[in-house]
Design a protein around this motif. Structure first.
Motif, short mmCIF file in Angstrom:
data_model
loop_
_atom_site.label_atom_id
_atom_site.label_comp_id
_atom_site.label_asym_id
_atom_site.label_seq_id
_atom_site.Cartn_x
_atom_site.Cartn_y
_atom_site.Cartn_z
N VAL A 25 18.84 5.79 -2.14
CA VAL A 25 18.07 4.60 -1.75
C VAL A 25 18.95 3.36 -1.78
CG1 VAL A 25 16.23 3.04 -2.50
CG2 VAL A 25 15.81 5.50 -2.36
N VAL A 36 11.34 1.22 1.70
CA VAL A 36 11.53 2.53 1.08
C VAL A 36 10.19 3.07 0.63
CG1 VAL A 36 12.59 3.81 -0.82
CG2 VAL A 36 13.85 1.94 0.28
N LEU A 38 8.67 6.14 -1.56
CA LEU A 38 8.98 7.20 -2.51
C LEU A 38 7.99 8.34 -2.34
CD1 LEU A 38 10.84 7.98 -4.92
CD2 LEU A 38 9.06 7.04 -6.41
N VAL A 55 14.38 4.16 -9.13
CA VAL A 55 14.58 3.59 -7.80
C VAL A 55 14.36 2.08 -7.83
CG1 VAL A 55 13.67 3.52 -5.44
CG2 VAL A 55 14.03 5.72 -6.58
N ARG A 56 13.30 1.65 -8.50
CA ARG A 56 13.03 0.22 -8.63
C ARG A 56 14.22 -0.52 -9.25
NH1 ARG A 56 9.77 -3.00 -6.27
NH2 ARG A 56 11.88 -3.63 -5.70
N LEU A 59 17.01 -0.90 -6.70
CA LEU A 59 16.67 -1.92 -5.71
C LEU A 59 16.81 -3.33 -6.28
CD1 LEU A 59 13.53 -0.29 -4.05
CD2 LEU A 59 15.78 -0.62 -3.00
N LEU A 72 9.34 -1.42 -2.11
CA LEU A 72 9.19 -0.03 -2.53
C LEU A 72 7.72 0.36 -2.40
CD1 LEU A 72 10.27 2.58 -3.78
CD2 LEU A 72 9.91 1.55 -6.04
N ALA A 86 6.14 -0.88 -8.12
CA ALA A 86 6.29 -0.82 -6.66
C ALA A 86 5.53 -1.97 -6.00
CB ALA A 86 5.78 0.53 -6.14
#
Length: 222
Positions: A25, A36, A38, A55-56, A59, A72, A86
């Motif tokens: 990502v 993005v 998920l 992932v957060r 980012l 996200l 998100a």
């Protein structure tokens, strides 16, 4: 938050391989991915939250370092959006109904809805401002979503996009060559899975897709 649907990445944990979803990502957003999503149906909620938070973090780190800010979006599991940190969720026709999803998200969370044919689009109209964008697909057959609806091709995509009161993003079997084909269909962007997650360099794949979508490069197989 301004929603730029031009290059929308849907993650696939298996295709990301040893690189992993968070690194994939980060590289993809650095290369031009604008949203993005998920997605991992195999994980339980606890593992999904852990993945989402990782992932957060990637980012946020990229943005703090001067990189782009990509929203996200959580696939299906609207109840986990807040815990992950998100920006919203995306639901399909068999997932949580739009009114309940909007209630959980509150007025400011991004909410996307999948539509596979004109009948679903007509039903979706009753949701009005509860929906922020539509995902239209599949355009072509794809191995990343088993049991998908019948593909409707570029012509069917153009018809749905023209009839939609919301911004739309195309999904389903799209690579760089397909992106070039879809530029004139009226969608706001393209959503891809294997065209980024399954590539040796997610960053380079994203750069190519963004250039093709902008019309500044020729469509080549990603």
């Amino acid at each position: 938050m301004t929603l730029d649907l031009s290059l929308y990445l849907v993650t696939d944990t298996g295709l990301c391989g040893q690189r992993g979803v968070p690194e994939t990502v980060r590289e993809a957003v650095a290369g031009g991915v604008s949203v993005v999503q998920l997605r991992d149906h195999a994980l339980d909620d606890r593992a999904f939250v852990a993945l989402g938070q990782a992932v957060r973090a990637e980012l946020d780190a990229l943005h703090r370092a001067g990189g782009p800010r990509a929203p996200l979006i959580v696939d299906d599991r609207v109840h986990l959006v807040s815990e992950i940190g998100a920006d919203g969720a995306h639901v399909g026709q068999a997932d949580l109904p739009v009114p309940q999803a909007r209630e959980l998200l509150g007025p400011h969370g991004i909410l996307g809805l999948s539509v596979t044919h004109a009948g679903q689009l007509e039903v979706a109209r009753e949701h009005g401002r509860a929906v922020d964008y539509l995902g239209l697909g599949p355009v072509w057959a794809t191995a990343t979503k088993p049991g998908h609806a019948a593909p409707f091709g570029p012509e069917g995509l153009a018809e749905l996009a023209a009839a939609s009161p919301w911004p739309t993003v195309a999904i389903g079997g799209i690579d760089a060559a397909g992106a070039a084909t879809l530029r004139g269909t009226g969608v706001a962007g393209i959503a891809v899975v294997s065209a980024i997650c399954g590539q040796p360099s997610p960053r380079e794949a994203a750069v190519t897709l963004r250039q093709v979508w902008a019309g500044s490069a020729q469509g080549v197989s990603a």
